[in-house]
Design a protein around this motif. Structure first.
Motif, mmCIF file in Angstrom:
data_model
loop_
_atom_site.group_PDB
_atom_site.id
_atom_site.type_symbol
_atom_site.label_atom_id
_atom_site.label_comp_id
_atom_site.label_asym_id
_atom_site.label_seq_id
_atom_site.Cartn_x
_atom_site.Cartn_y
_atom_site.Cartn_z
ATOM 1 N N TRP A 16 -2.449 -2.662 -4.095
ATOM 2 C CA TRP A 16 -1.706 -1.006 -4.031
ATOM 3 C C TRP A 16 -1.226 -1.264 -2.379
ATOM 4 C CZ3 TRP A 16 -2.863 3.074 -1.444
ATOM 5 C CH2 TRP A 16 -2.246 4.085 -1.734
ATOM 6 N N VAL A 61 -7.086 -1.497 -6.455
ATOM 7 C CA VAL A 61 -6.746 -0.109 -4.870
ATOM 8 C C VAL A 61 -5.970 -1.106 -3.937
ATOM 9 C CG1 VAL A 61 -7.057 1.089 -3.395
ATOM 10 C CG2 VAL A 61 -8.482 1.239 -5.694
ATOM 11 N N SER A 74 1.994 -1.257 -1.126
ATOM 12 C CA SER A 74 2.665 -0.607 0.285
ATOM 13 C C SER A 74 2.326 -0.621 1.819
ATOM 14 C CB SER A 74 1.153 0.787 -0.010
ATOM 15 O OG SER A 74 1.320 1.545 -1.366
ATOM 16 N N GLY A 91 0.505 2.642 -8.828
ATOM 17 C CA GLY A 91 -0.595 1.838 -8.961
ATOM 18 C C GLY A 91 -0.106 0.772 -9.093
ATOM 19 N N ARG A 140 -5.873 8.318 -0.611
ATOM 20 C CA ARG A 140 -4.787 7.454 -0.559
ATOM 21 C C ARG A 140 -4.205 6.998 1.227
ATOM 22 N NH1 ARG A 140 -0.495 6.530 -4.769
ATOM 23 N NH2 ARG A 140 -1.185 7.144 -6.415
ATOM 24 N N GLU A 157 -6.736 13.183 -4.121
ATOM 25 C CA GLU A 157 -6.142 11.689 -4.493
ATOM 26 C C GLU A 157 -5.020 11.595 -2.803
ATOM 27 O OE1 GLU A 157 -2.661 9.444 -6.988
ATOM 28 O OE2 GLU A 157 -4.409 10.702 -8.447
ATOM 29 N N GLU A 214 3.850 4.264 0.950
ATOM 30 C CA GLU A 214 3.206 4.158 -0.609
ATOM 31 C C GLU A 214 4.001 4.594 -1.191
ATOM 32 O OE1 GLU A 214 0.706 8.366 -2.272
ATOM 33 O OE2 GLU A 214 0.600 7.976 0.024
#
Length: 142
Positions: free
Chosen positions: A56, A53, A60, A70, A124, A120, A66
């Motif tokens: 990512w 995470v 991002s 992943g 995010r 989800e 975004e």
């Protein structure tokens, strides 16, 4: 968790170190003009690799959008490609940003123990809201 280390100057030795750290093939991607993020070449297809995470969120944040995919397993951030081959050092501003994003993601993930996200998309969005932008440049671009 963020751990600093130094790569050797020789490109072939750098690749060997990255392969050892990532436990296999290496894919490097440019999400920021002053850094690369390296991950295992097979990503989510490689057994046992969990979504990273923090990697990512960092990618991002650097891209300013975004990412729709992943990054999996251990991630290594290096400086940019050098004209003579290999990777340069990570500058202090980028290094501090990597640490800040990692800390922000850790806090969000810890908060989900008592207050899980609704889904989800909400997860995010919450992670990205918690991540600081790179100081001195919008999303790392000048």
């Amino acid at each position: 968790m963020v751990q600093a280390f130094e790569l050797p100057e020789d490109y072939s030795r750098q690749r060997q170190v990255l392969c050892a750290l990532l436990e296999g093939t290496v894919d490097g991607a440019v999400y920021h003009r002053r850094a690369l993020i390296h991950v295992h070449g097979q990503g989510s297809l490689s057994p046992g690799r969990q979504l990273n995470v923090a990697a990512w969120a960092l990618a991002s944040t650097w891209r300013g959008t975004e990412l729709p995919y992943g990054l999996y397993g251990t991630a290594v951030v290096t400086g940019p490609n050098c004209s003579d081959g290999g990777y340069g050092a990570v500058d202090e501003n980028v290094s501090q940003h990597v640490q800040a994003v990692s800390a922000a993601v850790s806090q969000v993930l810890a908060s989900w123990v008592d207050r899980p996200p609704m889904g989800e998309a909400q997860a995010r969005a919450e992670v990205l809201r918690a991540c600081p932008s790179l100081s001195g440049a919008a999303f790392g671009c000048r």
